[in-house]
Design an enzyme around this catalytic site. Structure first.
Site, PDB file in Angstrom:
ATOM      1  N   LYS A  70      30.649  33.276  63.779  1.00  0.00           N
ATOM      2  CA  LYS A  70      31.007  34.251  62.748  1.00  0.00           C
ATOM      3  C   LYS A  70      32.512  34.511  62.852  1.00  0.00           C
ATOM      4  O   LYS A  70      33.058  34.509  63.958  1.00  0.00           O
ATOM      5  CB  LYS A  70      30.210  35.533  63.054  1.00  0.00           C
ATOM      6  CG  LYS A  70      30.589  36.750  62.263  1.00  0.00           C
ATOM      7  CD  LYS A  70      29.853  36.763  60.961  1.00  0.00           C
ATOM      8  CE  LYS A  70      30.496  37.726  59.969  1.00  0.00           C
ATOM      9  NZ  LYS A  70      30.513  37.233  58.604  1.00  0.00           N
TER      10      LYS A  70
ATOM     11  N   LYS B 229      39.903  26.176  57.256  1.00  0.00           N
ATOM     12  CA  LYS B 229      38.784  26.253  56.300  1.00  0.00           C
ATOM     13  C   LYS B 229      39.296  26.645  54.923  1.00  0.00           C
ATOM     14  O   LYS B 229      39.866  27.717  54.736  1.00  0.00           O
ATOM     15  CB  LYS B 229      37.743  27.260  56.788  1.00  0.00           C
ATOM     16  CG  LYS B 229      36.507  27.300  55.897  1.00  0.00           C
ATOM     17  CD  LYS B 229      35.372  27.977  56.594  1.00  0.00           C
ATOM     18  CE  LYS B 229      34.146  28.071  55.705  1.00  0.00           C
ATOM     19  NZ  LYS B 229      33.045  28.751  56.384  1.00  0.00           N
TER      20      LYS B 229
ATOM     21  N   GLY C 113      32.040  40.883  54.037  1.00  0.00           N
ATOM     22  CA  GLY C 113      33.369  41.466  54.299  1.00  0.00           C
ATOM     23  C   GLY C 113      33.795  41.329  55.751  1.00  0.00           C
ATOM     24  O   GLY C 113      34.471  42.200  56.299  1.00  0.00           O
TER      25      GLY C 113
ATOM     26  N   THR D 132      32.765  29.853  50.263  1.00  0.00           N
ATOM     27  CA  THR D 132      31.946  30.198  49.099  1.00  0.00           C
ATOM     28  C   THR D 132      32.763  30.247  47.805  1.00  0.00           C
ATOM     29  O   THR D 132      33.976  30.376  47.816  1.00  0.00           O
ATOM     30  CB  THR D 132      31.274  31.559  49.323  1.00  0.00           C
ATOM     31  OG1 THR D 132      32.281  32.498  49.691  1.00  0.00           O
ATOM     32  CG2 THR D 132      30.223  31.493  50.413  1.00  0.00           C
TER      33      THR D 132
ATOM     34  N   CYS E 198      38.125  33.581  52.771  1.00  0.00           N
ATOM     35  CA  CYS E 198      37.013  34.497  52.508  1.00  0.00           C
ATOM     36  C   CYS E 198      37.247  35.252  51.205  1.00  0.00           C
ATOM     37  O   CYS E 198      38.269  35.933  51.057  1.00  0.00           O
ATOM     38  CB  CYS E 198      36.854  35.492  53.645  1.00  0.00           C
ATOM     39  SG  CYS E 198      35.480  36.620  53.345  1.00  0.00           S
TER      40      CYS E 198
END
Ligand SMILES: Cc1cc2nc3c(=O)[nH]c(=O)nc-3n(C[C@H](O)[C@H](O)[C@H](O)COP(=O)(O)O)c2cc1C
Length: 309
Positions: A44, A164, A71, A192, A129
């Site tokens: 994570k 990433k 979040g 995502t 993110c």
């Protein structure tokens, strides 16, 4: 048959990793999944200080996928080092620590702390993110910020550095190019896709932060197109992510150019999905007389395009 894959200095016993945020810190499924069989665990995302994340509701199901806006809730890097790493380093699998931050200095500080700890195999830098106000996408959609983060973090470690990337840009290969130029060992893609869902009775968005990150089978074709775009344009190892649920999905990503893959949302449906994917890839290789799994990577066959002149 050879299943080992090498990415920078990182050697993984097979090309299947579990994706960040879908396998806890790597310890939550210890009793359920034979961790030693995995190519590796991507933890994570960790931030410098613990983070409580976004208010609920922060998960919604959608056709063929899910929306989330967790979040970056996490225990922070120090607690990870004292409470999680001592358990994880006993396992015979790669531990890839995913890092997120609001400031370049914080990415660097997190790496400095982890460099002193034992058991970290590689870093995955999350600049993608969609569910946080600062950092996250703001970095991952800005070429010069991406360059800066890679340059500064590269100075601090000899371990494999994976960046990433987000699909929420016009040309993802431009970002992969910058990562290579600044010394990254690999890129992982995709994080995502920004998405939204509305409850028609209440007319409210289904998740509190209005938009969230779409994952699962719905994003697989997008992810494969992005992997192929980077494979075609940049000479850097790629780790493919997005909607991988079966071994066939994983092989598809590898044919498109991914050296390794990460399994994400599928873990919520079946935590052993990645183990089945590993055995499926091995069976596929044996049946097709492929003696080294690396032979699949980028083996795509493209006939000359049939387009109208
Ligand atoms: C609930 C949830 C939490 C996630 N948390 C993180 C995270 O903390 N850091 C990160 O880099 N990616 C995170 N992701 C993104 C996944 O690692 C992966 O890139 C994405 O879900 C696409 O793969 P999938 O379709 O196989 O799930 C999260 C995804 C989900 C579904």
């Amino acid at each position: 048959m050879k299943t080992e894959v090498v990415i920078g200095k990182l050697k993984i016993k097979n090309p299947v990793l579990v994706a960040s945020g879908t396998f806890g810190y790597g310890d939550e499924l210890l009793g359920t999944v034979d961790i030693n069989k995995l190519g590796g665990i991507v933890t994570k995302s960790l931030t410098l200080k613990p983070k409580i994340g976004n208010p609920p509701p922060r998960i919604a199901e959608t056709p063929c996928g899910m929306l989330n806006s967790i979040g970056l809730e996490n225990i922070g890097v120090d607690k990870f080092i004292t409470e999680k790493l001592p358990i994880l380093r006993n396992y015979d699998t790669a531990i890839i620590v995913n890092i997120a931050a609001k400031r370049v200095e914080d990415y660097c500080e997190i790496i400095n702390r982890l460099e002193d700890a034992e058991g970290v195999s590689a870093y995955e830098i999350n600049i993608s993110c969609p569910n946080v106000k600062e950092g996250g996408l703001e970095f991952g959609t800005n070429l010069s910020m991406t360059a800066k983060i890679v340059k500064e973090t590269r100075k601090l470690t000899d371990k494999t550095l994976i960046i990433k990337l987000t699909p929420n840009v016009t040309r993802i290969s431009d970002f992969a190019k910058v990562c290579k130029e600044e010394g990254a060992d690999a890129v992982s893609l995709i994080n995502t896709v920004v998405g939204m869902a509305i409850d028609i009775k209440t007319r409210k968005p289904k998740i509190a932060s209005i938009t969230g990150g779409l994952s699962g089978p719905a994003i697989k074709p997008i992810a494969i197109a992005k992997v192929f775009e980077v494979f075609r344009n940049v000479d850097i190892p790629i780790i493919g992510i997005g909607g991988i649920t079966t071994w066939e999905d994983a092989v598809e990503f590898m044919i498109a150019g991914a050296k390794a893959v990460q399994v994400g949302t599928a873990n919520f449906i079946d935590p052993t999905a990645s183990l089945q994917i590993i055995s499926g890839i091995i069976r596929y290789c044996e049946e097709n007389k492929i003696y080294d799994v690396n032979e699949i990577v980028g083996s795509i066959v493209i006939d000359s395009p049939k387009v109208e002149k």
